[in-house]
Design an enzyme around this catalytic site. Structure first.
Site, PDB file in Angstrom:
ATOM      1  N   ASP A   1      26.735 -13.633  29.358  1.00  0.00           N
ATOM      2  CA  ASP A   1      27.001 -14.098  27.942  1.00  0.00           C
ATOM      3  C   ASP A   1      26.572 -15.171  27.294  1.00  0.00           C
ATOM      4  O   ASP A   1      26.510 -16.246  28.105  1.00  0.00           O
ATOM      5  CB  ASP A   1      28.504 -13.963  27.782  1.00  0.00           C
ATOM      6  CG  ASP A   1      29.230 -13.762  26.155  1.00  0.00           C
ATOM      7  OD1 ASP A   1      28.284 -13.351  25.430  1.00  0.00           O
ATOM      8  OD2 ASP A   1      30.356 -13.973  25.914  1.00  0.00           O
TER       9      ASP A   1
ATOM     10  N   HIS B   1      17.625 -13.204  24.412  1.00  0.00           N
ATOM     11  CA  HIS B   1      17.697 -12.012  25.699  1.00  0.00           C
ATOM     12  C   HIS B   1      16.425 -12.410  26.453  1.00  0.00           C
ATOM     13  O   HIS B   1      16.502 -12.132  27.616  1.00  0.00           O
ATOM     14  CB  HIS B   1      17.649 -10.794  24.700  1.00  0.00           C
ATOM     15  CG  HIS B   1      18.749 -10.422  23.984  1.00  0.00           C
ATOM     16  ND1 HIS B   1      20.272 -10.828  24.326  1.00  0.00           N
ATOM     17  CD2 HIS B   1      19.062 -10.066  22.686  1.00  0.00           C
ATOM     18  CE1 HIS B   1      21.088 -10.709  23.510  1.00  0.00           C
ATOM     19  NE2 HIS B   1      20.360  -9.948  22.327  1.00  0.00           N
TER      20      HIS B   1
ATOM     21  N   LEU C   1      19.726  -6.190  49.171  1.00  0.00           N
ATOM     22  CA  LEU C   1      20.527  -6.498  48.137  1.00  0.00           C
ATOM     23  C   LEU C   1      20.854  -5.130  47.234  1.00  0.00           C
ATOM     24  O   LEU C   1      19.793  -4.574  46.828  1.00  0.00           O
ATOM     25  CB  LEU C   1      20.145  -7.579  47.219  1.00  0.00           C
ATOM     26  CG  LEU C   1      20.835  -7.774  46.133  1.00  0.00           C
ATOM     27  CD1 LEU C   1      22.492  -8.605  46.224  1.00  0.00           C
ATOM     28  CD2 LEU C   1      20.236  -8.755  45.054  1.00  0.00           C
TER      29      LEU C   1
HETATM   30  C1  FPP Z   1      25.436 -11.301  25.840  1.00  0.00           C
HETATM   31  O1  FPP Z   1      24.799 -12.221  24.982  1.00  0.00           O
HETATM   32  C2  FPP Z   1      24.376 -10.629  26.656  1.00  0.00           C
HETATM   33  C3  FPP Z   1      23.926  -9.392  26.468  1.00  0.00           C
HETATM   34  C4  FPP Z   1      24.619  -8.479  25.310  1.00  0.00           C
HETATM   35  C5  FPP Z   1      22.786  -8.500  27.091  1.00  0.00           C
HETATM   36  C6  FPP Z   1      22.389  -9.212  28.421  1.00  0.00           C
HETATM   37  C7  FPP Z   1      20.976  -8.856  28.605  1.00  0.00           C
HETATM   38  C8  FPP Z   1      20.312  -9.895  29.300  1.00  0.00           C
HETATM   39  C9  FPP Z   1      20.774 -10.840  29.796  1.00  0.00           C
HETATM   40  C10 FPP Z   1      18.690  -9.517  29.448  1.00  0.00           C
HETATM   41  C11 FPP Z   1      18.277  -8.509  29.746  1.00  0.00           C
HETATM   42  C12 FPP Z   1      18.928  -7.849  31.045  1.00  0.00           C
HETATM   43  C13 FPP Z   1      18.125  -7.532  32.282  1.00  0.00           C
HETATM   44  C14 FPP Z   1      18.970  -6.988  33.390  1.00  0.00           C
HETATM   45  C15 FPP Z   1      16.664  -7.516  32.268  1.00  0.00           C
HETATM   46  P1  FPP Z   1      25.266 -12.170  23.389  1.00  0.00           P
HETATM   47  O2  FPP Z   1      24.108 -11.714  22.848  1.00  0.00           O
HETATM   48  O3  FPP Z   1      26.601 -11.484  23.137  1.00  0.00           O
HETATM   49  O4  FPP Z   1      25.570 -13.724  22.967  1.00  0.00           O
HETATM   50  P2  FPP Z   1      26.386 -14.459  22.072  1.00  0.00           P
HETATM   51  O5  FPP Z   1      27.910 -14.154  22.380  1.00  0.00           O
HETATM   52  O6  FPP Z   1      25.936 -15.809  22.121  1.00  0.00           O
HETATM   53  O7  FPP Z   1      25.794 -13.731  20.867  1.00  0.00           O
END
Ligand code: FPP
Length: 268
Positions: free
Chosen positions: A45, A62, A156
Site C-alpha cells: 500500500d 505503481h 519460492l
Molecule cells: C496500493 O497503493 C497498491 C495497489 C493498488 C497495487 C499494487 C500494485 C503494484 C505494487 C505494482 C504492480 C504489481 C506487480 C505484481 C507487478 P495505492 O494506489 O492504494 O496507494 P495509496 O493508498 O497511497 O493511494
C-alpha cells in the site's frame, strides 16, 4: 469467481494452522535464530501517496511499486521464505478510474510477460489466485503461461492475488460445498475446517504465517480473511515503493519476537 479447484487431492500443508518455527543456526554469531516464516503475505500500500508526494501521476507510483516487488522477491529468496503472496490487485481495485485500472492492468501484463523468465531462472514458481475472468484475454493468457512455465520450480512460490477478495473466495467455496452436498458427493457431517479450506482458491497453499502491510494503514482490506486466522500482522509506515530488503528483514525480526500460541495457554 473463475474456475473452482474443488477439494484438492493430496494437499498436505494447506489450511492447517502454521506450526511454530524451529530454530536454525544463527547468522554468523553462533547463536540460534528462528527459521524464517514459511509464508509471508504482503498488502502493498502507498503507491499513490508516494507519487503524490513527488508531484507525479499515480501510475509512476505503481511503476515504482513494481520495482519494490522485485526487491521483495529477492529478499524472500535470500531469507529462505518458501511462499510469498502479494496483494497486487484487489476485487475493490476495479472501482478505481478506468485510466488507473488500465495502468495497473498493463503493468501486470508487462510483469507477467517480461519478468517470468528471470523469476523462473531463480527457481520461482508463480501461482495466481483471484477472479481472473474480469481481466482481458491477454492478461489471462499471460497469467496461465506464467503458471505453466514455472510449475516445476520449488525455491519460492510467488502467489499473485489478482482481482482477489477474501469474502468472494469464501463465498465461492461455500457455493461449491452447497452444490457438492446437493449432488450427493459431499456428506455435510464430514465438513470441517480442513475440508472447507480445500474449496478455497488457496487449497494448495499453506496459511500465511506473517502478513505485512505498508503505508501505515492497519487493516486487512479483504485479504486472505479465512487464511489469516493465525497470522502475525506487521504494519510498517513505509510507503510500498520505498520498501526494500531492510524493511523485509525488520518485519521478519518482529515476527521472530512474537510468541505464537495458536490459542494454547502461554508457557510459564
Ligand atoms: C496500493 O497503493 C497498491 C495497489 C493498488 C497495487 C499494487 C500494485 C503494484 C505494487 C505494482 C504492480 C504489481 C506487480 C505484481 C507487478 P495505492 O494506489 O492504494 O496507494 P495509496 O493508498 O497511497 O493511494
Amino acid at each position: 469467481m473463475g474456475s473452482v479447484p474443488g477439494p484438492a487431492a493430496g494437499t498436505t500443508d494447506a489450511q492447517t494452522p502454521p506450526t511454530p518455527p524451529p530454530t536454525v543456526a544463527g547468522r554468523g554469531n553462533g547463536g540460534a535464530v528462528p527459521a524464517p516464516p514459511g509464508h509471508v503475505a504482503l498488502i502493498m500500500d502507498g503507491n499513490g501517496r508516494w507519487a503524490m508526494a513527488r508531484g507525479l501521476p499515480r501510475a509512476a507510483g505503481h511503476n515504482a511499486g513494481a520495482e519494490a516487488v522485485r526487491r521483495c522477491v529477492q529478499a524472500a529468496i535470500k531469507r529462505g521464505v518458501r511462499y510469498l503472496t502479494l496483494y497486487a490487485f484487489s476485487s475493490e481495485n476495479w472501482r478505481r478510474t478506468p485510466d488507473e485500472v488500465a495502468d495497473l492492468t498493463s503493468l501486470l501484463r508487462y510483469y507477467l510477460r517480461h519478468k517470468v523468465a528471470e523469476l523462473s531462472r531463480e527457481g520461482v514458481r508463480i501461482r495466481i489466485i483471484g477472479d481472473l475472468s474480469r481481466f482481458d484475454v491477454e492478461v489471462r493468457a499471460e497469467a496461465k503461461r506464467a503458471e505453466d512455465a514455472t510449475a516445476a520450480n520449488r525455491r519460492l512460490t510467488l502467489v499473485l492475488a489478482l482481482s482477489y477478495g477474501g469474502r468472494a473466495d469464501i463465498m465461492q467455496a461455500a457455493k461449491h460445498v452447497a452444490l457438492a452436498v446437493r449432488d450427493g458427493t459431499l456428506d455435510p457431517d464430514r465438513l470441517d475446517e480442513a475440508l472447507f479450506g480445500r474449496f478455497l482458491l488457496t487449497a494448495d497453499l499453506p496459511d500465511p504465517d506473517l502478513i505485512i502491510r505498508t503505508s501505515g494503514e492497519c487493516r486487512l482490506s479483504n485479504f486472505l480473511l479465512w487464511q489469516s486466522a493465525y497470522a502475525e500482522l506487521v504494519f510498517l509506515d513505509t510507503l510500498w515503493p520505498d520498501f526494500n530488503e531492510q524493511h523485509f528483514d525488520a518485519a521478519l525480526d518482529m515476527f521472530a519476537r512474537r510468541e505464537r500460541r495458536f490459542g494454547a495457554r502461554p508457557t510459564l
